[in-house]
Design a protein around this motif. Structure first.
Motif, PDB file in Angstrom:
ATOM      1  N   PHE A  53       0.750  -1.351  -0.011  1.00 53.92           N
ATOM      2  CA  PHE A  53       0.030   0.050  -0.010  1.00 53.92           C
ATOM      3  C   PHE A  53       0.809   1.244   0.064  1.00 53.92           C
ATOM      4  O   PHE A  53       0.536   1.917  -0.793  1.00 53.92           O
ATOM      5  N   ARG A  54       1.890   1.218   0.817  1.00 54.82           N
ATOM      6  CA  ARG A  54       2.833   2.339   0.699  1.00 54.82           C
ATOM      7  C   ARG A  54       3.417   2.710  -0.694  1.00 54.82           C
ATOM      8  O   ARG A  54       3.518   3.878  -0.902  1.00 54.82           O
ATOM      9  N   ALA A  55       3.675   1.518  -1.310  1.00 56.85           N
ATOM     10  CA  ALA A  55       4.360   1.513  -2.551  1.00 56.85           C
ATOM     11  C   ALA A  55       3.114   2.124  -3.534  1.00 56.85           C
ATOM     12  O   ALA A  55       3.834   2.950  -4.460  1.00 56.85           O
ATOM     13  N   GLU A  56       2.159   1.965  -3.221  1.00 58.24           N
ATOM     14  CA  GLU A  56       0.932   2.570  -4.097  1.00 58.24           C
ATOM     15  C   GLU A  56       0.691   3.889  -3.705  1.00 58.24           C
ATOM     16  O   GLU A  56      -0.276   4.631  -4.380  1.00 58.24           O
ATOM     17  N   GLY A  57       1.404   4.559  -2.690  1.00 59.30           N
ATOM     18  CA  GLY A  57       0.865   5.825  -2.181  1.00 59.30           C
ATOM     19  C   GLY A  57      -0.385   5.836  -1.277  1.00 59.30           C
ATOM     20  O   GLY A  57      -0.517   6.954  -0.893  1.00 59.30           O
ATOM     21  N   ALA A  68     -10.590  -3.315  -8.364  1.00 62.18           N
ATOM     22  CA  ALA A  68      -9.279  -2.630  -8.534  1.00 62.18           C
ATOM     23  C   ALA A  68      -9.124  -1.501  -7.813  1.00 62.18           C
ATOM     24  O   ALA A  68      -8.249  -0.750  -7.815  1.00 62.18           O
ATOM     25  N   GLU A  69     -10.322  -0.912  -7.515  1.00 57.36           N
ATOM     26  CA  GLU A  69     -10.380   0.561  -6.812  1.00 57.36           C
ATOM     27  C   GLU A  69     -10.020   0.420  -5.292  1.00 57.36           C
ATOM     28  O   GLU A  69     -10.456  -0.425  -4.464  1.00 57.36           O
ATOM     29  N   ARG A  70      -9.086   1.225  -4.856  1.00 54.90           N
ATOM     30  CA  ARG A  70      -8.832   1.322  -3.440  1.00 54.90           C
ATOM     31  C   ARG A  70      -8.718   2.711  -3.002  1.00 54.90           C
ATOM     32  O   ARG A  70      -8.292   3.566  -3.530  1.00 54.90           O
ATOM     33  N   VAL A  71      -9.328   3.023  -1.880  1.00 56.10           N
ATOM     34  CA  VAL A  71      -9.447   4.309  -1.203  1.00 56.10           C
ATOM     35  C   VAL A  71      -8.764   4.410   0.263  1.00 56.10           C
ATOM     36  O   VAL A  71      -8.954   3.259   1.026  1.00 56.10           O
ATOM     37  N   ALA A  72      -7.735   5.165   0.545  1.00 58.83           N
ATOM     38  CA  ALA A  72      -7.095   5.224   1.792  1.00 58.83           C
ATOM     39  C   ALA A  72      -7.823   6.351   2.724  1.00 58.83           C
ATOM     40  O   ALA A  72      -8.179   7.294   2.290  1.00 58.83           O
ATOM     41  N   GLY A  73      -7.790   5.920   4.016  1.00 57.56           N
ATOM     42  CA  GLY A  73      -8.394   7.025   5.162  1.00 57.56           C
ATOM     43  C   GLY A  73      -9.802   6.816   5.189  1.00 57.56           C
ATOM     44  O   GLY A  73     -10.470   6.265   4.544  1.00 57.56           O
ATOM     45  N   PHE A  74     -10.352   7.618   6.273  1.00 57.80           N
ATOM     46  CA  PHE A  74     -11.736   7.751   6.393  1.00 57.80           C
ATOM     47  C   PHE A  74     -12.446   8.866   5.652  1.00 57.80           C
ATOM     48  O   PHE A  74     -11.935  10.009   5.783  1.00 57.80           O
TER      49      PHE A  74
END
Length: 124
Positions: A53-57, A68-74
């Motif tokens: 995940f870090r490598a993906e930002g 294929a969609e990812r969302v980080a944080g609330f």
């Protein structure tokens, strides 16, 4: 790790969380309130995923993944949109009967989710 079975024919929804993470708790609450089924994975047991995940930002928990969609944080608006998308049935693969016209369902991704929410007036 809690696992909830996916009850809809839509895509699988996964939430990557950390213990004692307020945003993770609120994300689970939003998904539960929406009635979305999801798999939950504790990131403290998966350092390989943290590095990926870090490598993906993606630098904050939770990470919500649908296909294929990812969302980080609330982000409540995006979480509700992803939950709705996860619960929607997949488009039929059989051809439409002769004489019937059928428009494909719109796909929500990225800023399209935000535009969809604004059109429907769901500013929360």
């Amino acid at each position: 790790m809690s696992e909830y079975s996916i009850s809809s024919p839509g895509q699988e929804l996964t939430v990557y969380t950390k213990p004692d993470c307020p945003g993770c708790k609120m994300t689970r609450r939003e998904l539960d309130k929406a009635g979305a089924a999801y798999n939950e994975i504790d990131l403290t047991t998966r350092p390989d995923l943290i590095e990926q995940f870090r490598a993906e930002g993606l630098r904050s928990a939770p990470v919500v993944e649908l296909g294929a969609e990812r969302v980080a944080g609330f982000n409540p608006a995006k979480i509700r949109a992803i939950a709705a998308q996860a619960m929607s049935p997949t488009p039929p693969t059989a051809p439409a009967p002769t004489g019937a016209s059928q428009q494909p369902a719109p796909r929500l991704s990225g800023s399209g989710i935000d535009q969809h929410l604004q059109v429907r007036g769901e500013a929360r």
